[in-house]
Write an enzyme that holds these catalytic residues in place. Structure first.
Site, PDB file in Angstrom:
ATOM      1  N   GLY A  11       0.850  -1.196   0.000  1.00 53.81           N
ATOM      2  CA  GLY A  11       0.000   0.000   0.000  1.00 53.81           C
ATOM      3  C   GLY A  11       0.882   1.241   0.000  1.00 53.81           C
ATOM      4  O   GLY A  11       2.036   1.214  -0.443  1.00 53.81           O
ATOM      5  N   ASN A  12       0.347   2.319   0.551  1.00 51.93           N
ATOM      6  CA  ASN A  12       1.050   3.596   0.585  1.00 51.93           C
ATOM      7  C   ASN A  12       2.346   3.478   1.399  1.00 51.93           C
ATOM      8  O   ASN A  12       3.440   3.833   0.925  1.00 51.93           O
ATOM      9  CB  ASN A  12       0.080   4.603   1.227  1.00 51.93           C
ATOM     10  CG  ASN A  12       0.500   6.034   1.064  1.00 51.93           C
ATOM     11  OD1 ASN A  12       0.389   6.811   1.988  1.00 51.93           O
ATOM     12  ND2 ASN A  12       0.965   6.420  -0.107  1.00 51.93           N
ATOM     13  N   LYS A 203      -2.936   5.825  18.791  1.00 54.05           N
ATOM     14  CA  LYS A 203      -2.910   7.234  18.344  1.00 54.05           C
ATOM     15  C   LYS A 203      -3.937   7.485  17.227  1.00 54.05           C
ATOM     16  O   LYS A 203      -4.414   8.615  17.075  1.00 54.05           O
ATOM     17  CB  LYS A 203      -1.497   7.629  17.892  1.00 54.05           C
ATOM     18  CG  LYS A 203      -0.901   6.743  16.803  1.00 54.05           C
ATOM     19  CD  LYS A 203      -0.837   7.410  15.468  1.00 54.05           C
ATOM     20  CE  LYS A 203      -0.690   6.433  14.340  1.00 54.05           C
ATOM     21  NZ  LYS A 203      -0.347   7.004  13.065  1.00 54.05           N
TER      22      LYS A 203
HETATM   23  N1  LIG Z   1       0.312   5.269   5.019  1.00 52.48           N
HETATM   24  C1  LIG Z   1       1.016   5.756   6.000  1.00 52.48           C
HETATM   25  O1  LIG Z   1       1.382   6.936   5.992  1.00 52.48           O
HETATM   26  C2  LIG Z   1       1.438   4.865   7.120  1.00 52.48           C
HETATM   27  C3  LIG Z   1       2.488   5.260   7.905  1.00 52.48           C
HETATM   28  C4  LIG Z   1       2.885   4.455   8.951  1.00 52.48           C
HETATM   29  C5  LIG Z   1       2.202   3.250   9.185  1.00 52.48           C
HETATM   30  N2  LIG Z   1       1.171   2.880   8.393  1.00 52.48           N
HETATM   31  C6  LIG Z   1       0.513   1.583   8.673  1.00 52.48           C
HETATM   32  O2  LIG Z   1       0.940   0.636   7.701  1.00 52.48           O
HETATM   33  C7  LIG Z   1      -0.071  -0.342   7.492  1.00 52.48           C
HETATM   34  C8  LIG Z   1      -0.309  -0.487   6.004  1.00 52.48           C
HETATM   35  O3  LIG Z   1      -0.746   0.747   5.505  1.00 52.48           O
HETATM   36  P1  LIG Z   1      -0.553   1.198   3.994  1.00 52.48           P
HETATM   37  O4  LIG Z   1      -0.621   2.685   4.020  1.00 52.48           O
HETATM   38  O5  LIG Z   1       0.639   0.574   3.369  1.00 52.48           O
HETATM   39  O6  LIG Z   1      -1.809   0.511   3.319  1.00 52.48           O
HETATM   40  P2  LIG Z   1      -2.938   1.240   2.429  1.00 52.48           P
HETATM   41  O7  LIG Z   1      -4.080   1.564   3.288  1.00 52.48           O
HETATM   42  O8  LIG Z   1      -2.305   2.274   1.568  1.00 52.48           O
HETATM   43  O9  LIG Z   1      -3.319   0.125   1.326  1.00 52.48           O
HETATM   44  C9  LIG Z   1      -4.140  -0.902   1.398  1.00 52.48           C
HETATM   45  C10 LIG Z   1      -3.336  -2.162   1.142  1.00 52.48           C
HETATM   46  O10 LIG Z   1      -4.209  -3.260   1.359  1.00 52.48           O
HETATM   47  C11 LIG Z   1      -4.209  -4.106   0.223  1.00 52.48           C
HETATM   48  N3  LIG Z   1      -5.555  -4.631   0.076  1.00 52.48           N
HETATM   49  C12 LIG Z   1      -6.666  -3.943  -0.272  1.00 52.48           C
HETATM   50  N4  LIG Z   1      -7.728  -4.778  -0.277  1.00 52.48           N
HETATM   51  C13 LIG Z   1      -7.257  -5.994   0.090  1.00 52.48           C
HETATM   52  C14 LIG Z   1      -7.853  -7.270   0.292  1.00 52.48           C
HETATM   53  N5  LIG Z   1      -9.162  -7.462   0.113  1.00 52.48           N
HETATM   54  N6  LIG Z   1      -7.067  -8.296   0.696  1.00 52.48           N
HETATM   55  C15 LIG Z   1      -5.766  -8.110   0.903  1.00 52.48           C
HETATM   56  N7  LIG Z   1      -5.117  -6.942   0.726  1.00 52.48           N
HETATM   57  C16 LIG Z   1      -5.870  -5.890   0.321  1.00 52.48           C
HETATM   58  C17 LIG Z   1      -3.806  -3.251  -0.932  1.00 52.48           C
HETATM   59  O11 LIG Z   1      -3.221  -4.001  -1.947  1.00 52.48           O
HETATM   60  C18 LIG Z   1      -2.785  -2.325  -0.276  1.00 52.48           C
HETATM   61  O12 LIG Z   1      -1.541  -2.966  -0.246  1.00 52.48           O
HETATM   62  C19 LIG Z   1      -1.295   0.144   8.289  1.00 52.48           C
HETATM   63  O13 LIG Z   1      -1.345  -0.557   9.517  1.00 52.48           O
HETATM   64  C20 LIG Z   1      -0.994   1.599   8.557  1.00 52.48           C
HETATM   65  O14 LIG Z   1      -1.590   2.053   9.750  1.00 52.48           O
HETATM   66  C21 LIG Z   1       0.789   3.652   7.362  1.00 52.48           C
END
Ligand SMILES: NC(=O)c1ccc[n+]([C@@H]2O[C@H](COP(=O)([O-])OP(=O)(O)OC[C@H]3O[C@@H](n4cnc5c(N)ncnc54)[C@H](O)[C@@H]3O)[C@@H](O)[C@H]2O)c1
Length: 350
Positions: A11-12, A203
């Protein structure tokens, strides 16, 4: 042959971290050059996302505008992505992690080590479980955590930030530091892993509160009050839920604590979407679709999990007024304007 690294999630945040990991693995003998990244397959304008990543080296859906290193290889099969890895980085929305680990079980190297970048918690009938414990228990590997004030797009832009690694095995914490630290992504390793992780989960509930007060037209002073009162509830919760392993107060002063809370309450997605929840009157699902383009919100679900734990343990709702108020607004149709009452009646100290 260096250690093989695999990233579970794209994801992001997963894609931003893939930029760092790809570059570091290409530059160091300690790690194998090729990095496998599990990508949940999706069709983007008729093309598979994995094919786009492997040919154009860009995750056009979750981190558009950033090139991924060419040694980051998108793999649509979870088991294939993880099976030979020495180091596993878990970075998926927390609702998917249990299912992913069940699939990976029996296919992971016994001496592999893991690190969770996932912010959230799991609630089962046995009670609250940290995501790192879910992974540890299913895969039988050591799992560290990485949490901090790290909005993915800023990390991808290589803007300076700090982060915290919490580990239970010091040597593993240092391996992850060598793998992930860059001049603009500075890492502090601590051994208070549970506190690091609980900060990352809780948080997001506080950030929803910050979004509510902004949506209601309050100003920065009110957001700061939400941050302070929310931090007190986070500290109290951490103490209550790990009585055998009490949190070190200093951990709350690391990037995973106060810094992440401030960033999330001012710029994070939970704050932005919760603010729009007040001003637009749309549902969270609609707003996720419109504002986050497929990304998931963590705050409402974490508020629900915390609330369930409080019920299971028969904890009085008055002990966590802010957490309970966020839960009631999302799940019990409590009017958002009532949120201010939980601040007005909140104990000054806990
Ligand atoms: N984005 C940020 O800025 C950030 C920063 C620090 C920590 N995090 C944490 O990292 C973790 C991942 O966040 P992210 O931002 O990479 O994810 P995201 O919310 O950007 O993306 C969603 C992810 O889930 C996958 N997905 C969507 N539907 C799905 C399904 N049905 N089955 C399986 N996978 C599916 C997608 O392919 C994608 O990889 C979260 O716990 C978030 O809290 C995020």
């Amino acid at each position: 042959m260096g250690k093989k690294v695999c990233i579970i999630g794209s994801g992001n945040w997963g894609s931003a971290i893939a930029k760092i990991v790809g570059d570091q693995c290409a530059a160091s003998d300690e790690f194998h050059t090729d990095v496998h990244m599990y990508v949940y397959e999706e069709m983007i304008k008729g093309e598979k996302l994995t094919e786009i990543i492997n040919t154009r080296h860009e995750n056009v859906k979750y981190l558009p505008g950033h090139k991924l290193p060419q040694n980051v290889i998108a793999v649509p099969d979870l088991v294939e992505a993880g099976k030979n890895a020495d180091i596993m980085i878990f970075v998926v929305p927390h609702q998917f992690i249990r299912g992913f680990c069940e699939k990976l079980k029996d296919h992971v190297k016994p001496d592999a080590i893991g690190i969770s970048l996932i912010k959230g918690m799991d609630h089962t009938k046995e009670g609250l479980q940290l995501i790192s414990d879910v992974i540890k228990n299913i895969l039988s590997i050591d799992v560290s955590v990485l949490m901090g004030a790290n909005i993915a797009s800023e990390v991808a832009d290589e803007k300076f930030c700090e982060t915290t690694i919490g580990c239970t095995v010091d040597a593993n914490g240092q391996i992850f530091k060598r793998l992930l630290q860059t001049p603009n992504f500075r890492i502090c390793v601590v051994n208070d892993s549970k506190t690091v992780e609980i900060c990352g989960a809780l948080k997001n509930i506080v950030a929803c509160g910050a979004g509510f007060v902004c949506g209601l037209g309050y100003g920065d002073n009110t957001v700061s009050a939400v941050i302070r009162l929310g931090l007190m509830e986070m500290m109290k919760f951490a103490k209550a839920f790990f009585p055998d392993n009490p949190p070190q107060t200093a951990t709350f002063l690391e990037s995973c604590g106060v810094a992440d809370l401030v960033t999330t309450c001012y710029g994070g997605r939970n704050r932005r979407v919760s603010q729009a929840f007040v001003t637009s009157k749309k549902t969270i699902e609609q707003l996720e679709e419109e504002m986050l383009g497929g990304q998931k919100l963590q705050g409402p679900q974490t508020a629900q999990e915390v609330y369930k734990v409080m019920q299971t343990l028969k904890i009085n709702e008055d002990e966590y007024p802010l957490f309970v108020s966020v839960y009631n607004i999302f799940f019990n149709n409590t009017p958002v304007k009532n949120f201010i009452e939980c601040l007005q009646k909140h104990p000054e100290h806990m």
